[in-house]
Scaffold this active site. Structure first.
Site, mmCIF file in Angstrom:
data_model
loop_
_atom_site.group_PDB
_atom_site.id
_atom_site.type_symbol
_atom_site.label_atom_id
_atom_site.label_comp_id
_atom_site.label_asym_id
_atom_site.label_seq_id
_atom_site.Cartn_x
_atom_site.Cartn_y
_atom_site.Cartn_z
ATOM 1 N N HIS A 1 48.995 91.379 33.996
ATOM 2 C CA HIS A 1 48.436 90.932 32.716
ATOM 3 C C HIS A 1 47.077 90.284 32.855
ATOM 4 C CE1 HIS A 1 52.194 91.855 30.830
ATOM 5 N NE2 HIS A 1 52.857 90.960 31.521
ATOM 6 N N HIS A 2 46.306 90.676 33.842
ATOM 7 C CA HIS A 2 45.025 90.024 34.014
ATOM 8 C C HIS A 2 43.930 90.905 33.402
ATOM 9 C CE1 HIS A 2 47.020 87.199 37.098
ATOM 10 N NE2 HIS A 2 47.303 86.923 35.857
ATOM 11 N N GLY A 3 43.083 91.505 34.147
ATOM 12 C CA GLY A 3 42.084 92.389 33.520
ATOM 13 C C GLY A 3 40.721 91.743 33.454
#
Ligand SMILES: Cc1cc2nc3c(=O)[nH]c(=O)nc-3n(C[C@H](O)[C@H](O)[C@H](O)COP(=O)(O)OP(=O)(O)OC[C@H]3O[C@@H](n4cnc5c(N)ncnc54)[C@H](O)[C@@H]3O)c2cc1C
Length: 549
Positions: A482-484
C-alpha cells in the site's frame, strides 16, 4: 472568478501540511481543493479499525491491471478520499527510511534532499514525547508515539528476531534502519491522528484559507506554459479559480499524474491518441511507479492472545475506559530491516510483524473480497477472514521494479490505468528478496520466544520449501504493501517531471508536492517522507515571490 495566491489540490498527508503552512502568513490567500467529504464522522479514530475504510465512501478503491508476474492477478489499491487523504485509512506507522534513501535522492541530482538536509523537515512536523534526540522533533504538531500496549506476540517477535541474529533497535527513526524494533505510530493517547488533525484543523479557522470539499479538480488551467489556476466540479457545477502565484498538486501518486495528463502535460503520443490537447510533451509523467510488494507468512497460534481479542466486549471496554488493549494497535506493530546480500547501502528487506492471522480465504482472495464484505463478518462469523494468529510480511524495501499510471480516457471521472509491474525487474531481484524474506521469517518463527506460540504454519505451509515452490507462492499471493511513489519523479534527467525545487519542468507556476515526487521509493514507509516533502515544499513556495519564479 475567485482568485487566490496559491491553490493546493488534494488534502491528503501532504496537502494538509502544505495548505496549513502557507496560511501561517496572513497575507497569503490559499484555496485547498479536496475531492472527498469534509465530515469525518464516518472515519473511526480507533487505531485497530482503520481498514474499515476499505471499500467505503472514503476509498477511491482502485485496482491494478492484471499483473504479469503475479499470475495475472489484479491488485486492490485502496486510496483515501477526504480531509487526511490516504492517511485516513493507513497503518499510521512512522518510519522514515534509511539515510541512504535520501542521500541517493541527492546523488540523482536533487540537491537539498540528502539526509542531513531533510532531517530538519522531518523534525519540524513531529511531536514526540520523551528524551530530546537529534533525530526527533518535540515541538511540531504531528504526534509520533510508541504503541501503548504492544501485543505479547509482538514482544516475542522482537526477541525471536534478536535470537535469529538481527540487532535490536530502540528507535527505528535513527539514520540507519538495520535491525528490529517496535514501530512508532501517529497516535495521541491511543487515538489515531492524521495531518488533517495536526496541521489542517487549526488552520481552517484562518480567514486566509478556504477549503473546498466534494470538489473534484478536473484540470490545471494553463495559459501557454504557465499554470494560472484550477478547474473543479462540485455538485455538477464547474468552477474555475485562479492562482496569482502558484498551483501545487498534492493529489497523490495516482491522481497527481492523472491531473497533469488531463491538462495536456505528459507523453505527447499517449495524450494525442486520447484526443487530449498537448500543452507540453513531458514523457516522465505517470512513469516510474514504484511500490513495495509484500508476501505474508502466516502462522496459527495456540493461545487466543492475538488482536482478535480487540473486538470482544473486554477489548472494547479496555479501549473505551483506559485507551489500552488490542484496539490501540495499528496492527503492524514491529519490523525488522535486513540486508539480504553484501554490498548494499541499506536494508533491502523488511519483515513487518502483525499479531493477527488470516484465513486461507483472505490470503487467497486478497483484501478486495474482504473489503466488499466488511460489515457482514459481524453478523456472519463464517465470513470472517481475520483470525487468531500472526503474520510476518516479507516486503521488498528497495524495489527495482517499476510501473506506470496512464490515462484511459480524457474523462476526469474515469480511473486511470494502474500497472505497478510488481516483480518485473530484469534481474528478478525483487522476487529473490521476497523468497529470502519467507525463509528468514520462518527462521524467526522457529526461535524459542515465538516458537512457543506457534501452532502451525498456515502459509506458505509445509508444501512449499524449494525455491520454485516459494516463487510459485509469491506469484500467487504477493500483494501491495500500500505504498507507492515516483509517478511525478523529481530529478535532473529528461524523464524527471519536477526539478529539485518541485517545479514541473517546462511549466511555470506549477509544482507537485506529495509521494509522487520521490525519485526512489524510501525503504521505510512513505507517509513520513511525504510529510517531510510537504514541509519543505512550504518553504520553497513561500520563498518564490509573487510574479517571479
Ligand atoms: C491501507 C494503507 C496503509 C498504509 N499504511 C501506511 C503506514 O502505516 N505508514 C506509511 O508511512 N504509509 C502508509 N501508507 C501509505 C501512505 O498513506 C501514503 O504514502 C500517503 O498517505 C501519501 O500521501 P499523499 O499526500 O501523497 O497522498 P494522499 O494522502 O493519497 O492524498 C491525496 C489527496 O488528494 C485528493 N485528490 C485526489 N485527486 C483529486 C482531485 N482530482 N481533486 C481533488 N482532490 C483530489 C484525495 O482525495 C486525497 O485526499 C498506507 C497506505 C494505505 C492505502
Amino acid at each position: 472568478v475567485a482568485a487566490f495566491d496559491f491553490i493546493v489540490v488534494g488534502a491528503g498527508s501532504a496537502g494538509c501540511v502544505l495548505a496549513a503552512r502557507l496560511t501561517e502568513d496572513p497575507d497569503v490567500r490559499v484555496l485547498l481543493v479536496e475531492a472527498g467529504a469534509r465530515d469525518e464522522r464516518q472515519v473511526l479514530p480507533v487505531p485497530a479499525l482503520m481498514a474499515r475504510q476499505f471499500g467505503s465512501e472514503t476509498d477511491w478503491a482502485y485496482s491494478t491491471e492484471p499483473e504479469p508476474e503475479l499470475d495475472g492477478r489484479e491488485v486492490y489499491w485502496p486510496r483515501g478520499k477526504g480531509l487526511g487523504g490516504t492517511f485516513l485509512m493507513n497503518g499510521h506507522v512512522y518510519v522514515r527510511g534509511d539515510r541512504a534513501d535520501f542521500d541517493a535522492w541527492a546523488e540523482l541530482g536533487n540537491e537539498g534532499w540528502d539526509y542531513d538536509s531533510v532531517l530538519p523537515y522531518f523534525r519540524r512536523s513531529e511531536r514526540r514525547d520523551g528524551a530530546p534526540s537529534p533525530y526527533h522533533g518535540q515541538d511540531g504538531p504531528l504526534p509520533v508515539a510508541d504503541l501503548r500496549d504492544p501485543n505479547p506476540l509482538t514482544n516475542a517477535f522482537v526477541e525471536a528476531a534478536v535470537d535469529a541474529g538481527i540487532p535490536r533497535l530502540d528507535d527505528l527513526n535513527r539514520p540507519h534502519l538495520d535491525g528490529v524494533g517496535y514501530l512508532q505510530v501517529h497516535q495521541q493517547r491511543g487515538v489515531r491522528r492524521t495531518t488533517a488533525h495536526s496541521h489542517l484543523r487549526a488552520a481552517m479557522s484562518r480567514p486566509n484559507l478556504l477549503v473546498e470539499t466534494d470538489a473534484l479538480a478536473t484540470r490545471i488551467l494553463l495559459d501557454g506554459t504557465r499554470a494560472t489556476g484550477v478547474e473543479y466540479r462540485r455538485d455538477g457545477a464547474v468552477f474555475r479559480v485562479h492562482a496569482h502565484r502558484e498551483v501545487a498538486l498534492c493529489a497523490g501518486v495516482i491522481n497527481s499524474p492523472q491531473l497533469l495528463l488531463l491538462s495536456g502535460v505528459g507523453p505527447a503520443d499517449e495524450l494525442g491518441a486520447l484526443g487530449v490537447a498537448v500543452a507540453l510533451d513531458l514523457p516522465g509523467v505517470g512513469r516510474h511507479l514504484q511500490d513495495h510488494a509484500g508476501v505474508a507468512v502466516v502462522a496459527g497460534i495456540n493461545e487466543p492472545i492475538s488482536l482478535m481479542a480487540g473486538e470482544t466486549l473486554g477489548g472494547i471496554a479496555r479501549y473505551a475506559l483506559l485507551r489500552k488493549g488490542p484496539l490501540t494497535s495499528n496492527v503492524t506493530e514491529a519490523a525488522a530491516f535486513v540486508r539480504t546480500r553484501p554490498g548494499l547501502a541499506s536494508p533491502d528487506l523488511e519483515l513487518a510483524f502483525s499479531p493477527i492471522g488470516m484465513t486461507p480465504r483472505r490470503l487467497f482472495d486478497g483484501p478486495t473480497a474482504w473489503a466488499k464484505n466488511r460489515v457482514r463478518p459481524l453478523l456472519r462469523p463464517e465470513r470472517r477472514t481475520l483470525v487468531h494468529g500472526m503474520i510476518i510480511a516479507a516486503v521488498a524495501a528497495t524495489p527495482a521494479s517499476e510501473g506506470t499510471v496512464t490515462l484511459v480516457s480524457a474523462d476526469p471521472t474515469e480511473p486511470p490505468r494502474i500497472a505497478p509491474g510488481y516483480l518485473t525487474d530484469d534481474e528478478g531481484d525483487d522476487r529473490r528478496v521476497l523468497v529470502e524474506g519467507i525463509r528468514l521469517a520462518r527462521r524467526i518463527l522457529g526461535q524459542s520466544p515465538l516458537a512457543r506460540y506457534v501452532d502451525r504454519e498456515v502459509a506458505p505451509g509445509d508444501g512449499a520449501q524449494r525455491d520454485d515452490e516459494l516463487v510459485a507462492f509469491v506469484r500467487a499471493h504477493a500483494q501491495t504493501a500500500h505504498h507507492g511513489a515516483g509517478t511525478c519523479r523529481m530529478g535532473a534527467g529528461d524523464d524527471a517531471v519536477v526539478d529539485p525545487v518541485l517545479r514541473v519542468r517546462g511549466i511555470e507556476g506549477l509544482r507537485v508536492a506529495d509521494a509522487s515526487v520521490m525519485p526512489r521509493i524510501v525503504s521505510g514507509h512513505p507517509n513520513a517522507a511525504t510529510i517531510m516533502i510537504a514541509e519543505k515544499a512550504a518553504d520553497l513556495l513561500r520563498s518564490s515571490r509573487a510574479g517571479t519564479w
